[in-house]
Design a protein around this motif. Structure first.
Motif, PDB file in Angstrom:
ATOM      1  N   PRO A  26       0.828  -1.211   0.000  1.00 19.75           N
ATOM      2  CA  PRO A  26       0.000   0.000   0.000  1.00 19.75           C
ATOM      3  C   PRO A  26       0.863   1.262   0.000  1.00 19.75           C
ATOM      4  N   ASN A  27       0.462   2.222  -0.798  1.00 20.53           N
ATOM      5  CA  ASN A  27       1.172   3.507  -0.913  1.00 20.53           C
ATOM      6  C   ASN A  27       2.647   3.333  -1.256  1.00 20.53           C
ATOM      7  N   GLY A  28       2.963   2.295  -2.013  1.00 23.48           N
ATOM      8  CA  GLY A  28       4.355   2.002  -2.354  1.00 23.48           C
ATOM      9  C   GLY A  28       5.065   3.093  -3.138  1.00 23.48           C
ATOM     10  N   HIS A  29       4.298   3.972  -3.763  1.00 18.59           N
ATOM     11  CA  HIS A  29       4.908   5.062  -4.529  1.00 18.59           C
ATOM     12  C   HIS A  29       4.944   6.371  -3.744  1.00 18.59           C
ATOM     13  N   SER A  30       4.516   6.316  -2.480  1.00 17.21           N
ATOM     14  CA  SER A  30       4.503   7.561  -1.698  1.00 17.21           C
ATOM     15  C   SER A  30       4.916   7.322  -0.241  1.00 17.21           C
ATOM     16  N   VAL A  31       5.955   6.516  -0.048  1.00 15.33           N
ATOM     17  CA  VAL A  31       6.493   6.266   1.290  1.00 15.33           C
ATOM     18  C   VAL A  31       7.388   7.449   1.660  1.00 15.33           C
ATOM     19  N   PRO A  32       7.117   8.110   2.784  1.00 12.98           N
ATOM     20  CA  PRO A  32       7.905   9.284   3.161  1.00 12.98           C
ATOM     21  C   PRO A  32       9.397   8.968   3.303  1.00 12.98           C
ATOM     22  N   ASN A  33      10.208   9.920   2.920  1.00 12.25           N
ATOM     23  CA  ASN A  33      11.657   9.788   3.045  1.00 12.25           C
ATOM     24  C   ASN A  33      12.056  10.186   4.467  1.00 12.25           C
ATOM     25  N   SER A  34      12.495   9.230   5.237  1.00  6.51           N
ATOM     26  CA  SER A  34      12.880   9.445   6.642  1.00  6.51           C
ATOM     27  C   SER A  34      14.046  10.401   6.796  1.00  6.51           C
ATOM     28  N   CYS A  35      14.830  10.557   5.742  1.00  4.10           N
ATOM     29  CA  CYS A  35      16.009  11.419   5.803  1.00  4.10           C
ATOM     30  C   CYS A  35      15.739  12.828   5.286  1.00  4.10           C
ATOM     31  N   GLY A  36      14.576  13.035   4.676  1.00  3.73           N
ATOM     32  CA  GLY A  36      14.219  14.367   4.212  1.00  3.73           C
ATOM     33  C   GLY A  36      14.999  14.848   3.006  1.00  3.73           C
ATOM     34  N   THR A  37      15.726  13.956   2.329  1.00  2.58           N
ATOM     35  CA  THR A  37      16.519  14.370   1.168  1.00  2.58           C
ATOM     36  C   THR A  37      15.688  14.438  -0.102  1.00  2.58           C
ATOM     37  N   SER A  38      14.464  13.931  -0.047  1.00  5.91           N
ATOM     38  CA  SER A  38      13.481  14.040  -1.122  1.00  5.91           C
ATOM     39  C   SER A  38      12.126  13.771  -0.470  1.00  5.91           C
ATOM     40  N   GLN A  39      11.059  13.941  -1.213  1.00 11.11           N
ATOM     41  CA  GLN A  39       9.741  13.740  -0.614  1.00 11.11           C
ATOM     42  C   GLN A  39       9.473  12.264  -0.324  1.00 11.11           C
ATOM     43  N   TYR A  40       9.865  11.379  -1.253  1.00 13.29           N
ATOM     44  CA  TYR A  40       9.544   9.962  -1.109  1.00 13.29           C
ATOM     45  C   TYR A  40      10.783   9.078  -1.136  1.00 13.29           C
ATOM     46  N   TRP A  41      10.653   7.909  -0.517  1.00 18.91           N
ATOM     47  CA  TRP A  41      11.698   6.878  -0.535  1.00 18.91           C
ATOM     48  C   TRP A  41      11.326   5.955  -1.682  1.00 18.91           C
ATOM     49  N   ASN A  42      11.963   6.147  -2.840  1.00 26.62           N
ATOM     50  CA  ASN A  42      11.568   5.457  -4.066  1.00 26.62           C
ATOM     51  C   ASN A  42      11.865   3.968  -4.071  1.00 26.62           C
ATOM     52  N   THR A  43      12.834   3.531  -3.327  1.00 24.84           N
ATOM     53  CA  THR A  43      13.208   2.118  -3.291  1.00 24.84           C
ATOM     54  C   THR A  43      12.971   1.605  -1.877  1.00 24.84           C
ATOM     55  N   VAL A  44      11.707   1.357  -1.556  1.00 22.96           N
ATOM     56  CA  VAL A  44      11.243   1.125  -0.186  1.00 22.96           C
ATOM     57  C   VAL A  44      12.006   0.021   0.540  1.00 22.96           C
ATOM     58  N   GLY A  45      12.359  -1.053  -0.123  1.00 24.58           N
ATOM     59  CA  GLY A  45      13.045  -2.162   0.529  1.00 24.58           C
ATOM     60  C   GLY A  45      14.551  -2.022   0.591  1.00 24.58           C
ATOM     61  N   HIS A  46      15.075  -0.908   0.138  1.00 20.22           N
ATOM     62  CA  HIS A  46      16.521  -0.706   0.073  1.00 20.22           C
ATOM     63  C   HIS A  46      16.991   0.351   1.068  1.00 20.22           C
ATOM     64  N   LEU A  47      18.301   0.419   1.273  1.00 21.20           N
ATOM     65  CA  LEU A  47      18.887   1.347   2.242  1.00 21.20           C
ATOM     66  C   LEU A  47      19.030   2.770   1.715  1.00 21.20           C
ATOM     67  N   ASN A  48      18.905   2.966   0.417  1.00 21.38           N
ATOM     68  CA  ASN A  48      19.070   4.280  -0.184  1.00 21.38           C
ATOM     69  C   ASN A  48      17.742   4.695  -0.822  1.00 21.38           C
ATOM     70  N   PRO A  49      17.277   5.920  -0.580  1.00 20.78           N
ATOM     71  CA  PRO A  49      15.974   6.324  -1.108  1.00 20.78           C
ATOM     72  C   PRO A  49      15.945   6.559  -2.617  1.00 20.78           C
ATOM     73  N   PHE A  50      17.114   6.621  -3.247  1.00 20.76           N
ATOM     74  CA  PHE A  50      17.173   6.984  -4.662  1.00 20.76           C
ATOM     75  C   PHE A  50      17.454   5.835  -5.606  1.00 20.76           C
ATOM     76  N   HIS A  51      18.154   4.819  -5.139  1.00 22.48           N
ATOM     77  CA  HIS A  51      18.491   3.707  -6.041  1.00 22.48           C
ATOM     78  C   HIS A  51      18.594   2.402  -5.269  1.00 22.48           C
ATOM     79  N   HIS A  52      18.576   1.325  -6.013  1.00 19.63           N
ATOM     80  CA  HIS A  52      18.633  -0.011  -5.411  1.00 19.63           C
ATOM     81  C   HIS A  52      20.011  -0.263  -4.827  1.00 19.63           C
ATOM     82  N   THR A  53      20.029  -0.897  -3.678  1.00 20.05           N
ATOM     83  CA  THR A  53      21.273  -1.297  -3.036  1.00 20.05           C
ATOM     84  C   THR A  53      21.291  -2.817  -2.981  1.00 20.05           C
ATOM     85  N   GLN A  54      22.476  -3.379  -2.997  1.00 14.52           N
ATOM     86  CA  GLN A  54      22.567  -4.832  -2.954  1.00 14.52           C
ATOM     87  C   GLN A  54      21.931  -5.371  -1.680  1.00 14.52           C
ATOM     88  N   LEU A  55      22.248  -4.756  -0.562  1.00  9.54           N
ATOM     89  CA  LEU A  55      21.644  -5.153   0.705  1.00  9.54           C
ATOM     90  C   LEU A  55      20.326  -4.411   0.885  1.00  9.54           C
TER      91      LEU A  55
END
Length: 142
Positions: A26-55
């Motif tokens: 739910p709301n997978g395209h609008s998860v708030p960015n906990s770090c405030g560096t952008s509005q949304y955390w685009n890669t919800v299951g990853h450690l970086n809000p902007f791109h996929h991380t291996q871990l």
């Protein structure tokens, strides 16, 4: 030339495949960015809000272990141990959302990043906004 075409098709497939995970929560395209560096955390299951991380973050690991399925048991979990269930954070507090439906509410937090970042109750996660991947102690890094 053929190699370039194959590479482009492969990259496009990987990118589109990952974005479909956001459609499975739910709301997978609008998860708030906990770090405030952008509005949304685009890669919800990853450690970086902007791109996929291996871990993956703890929510991403749990979602993978759950077969990439949003269901009541996973919804009721508090993956990041911040006192709010995954469903509460993603706007599905009653755990009734199904893919394709409009969630009951808006996402109010990130289910894989303990919030507020830096709070003493989140110290176990060893996550900080100035180190979004390959950080000491985060998700298995020494």
């Amino acid at each position: 030339m053929m190699n370039k075409i194959i590479i482009i098709i492969t990259i496009a497939g990987v990118i589109s495949a990952h974005s479909t995970y956001r459609d499975k929560i739910p709301n997978g395209h609008s998860v708030p960015n906990s770090c405030g560096t952008s509005q949304y955390w685009n890669t919800v299951g990853h450690l970086n809000p902007f791109h996929h991380t291996q871990l993956k973050n703890i929510f991403g690991n749990g979602f993978r272990a759950n077969g990439h399925v949003w269901n009541e048991p996973f919804c009721k979990m508090d993956s990041d141990k911040d006192g709010k269930s995954n469903g509460e954070e993603l706007g599905d507090p009653n755990c009734t959302w199904q893919p394709g439906q409009t969630p009951a509410g808006h996402a109010i937090g990130h289910p894989g990043i303990c919030e507020p970042v830096g709070d003493t109750r989140c110290a176990w996660q060893k996550f900080s906004c100035d180190c979004l991947e390959h950080c000491t102690g985060v998700d298995g890094y020494p």
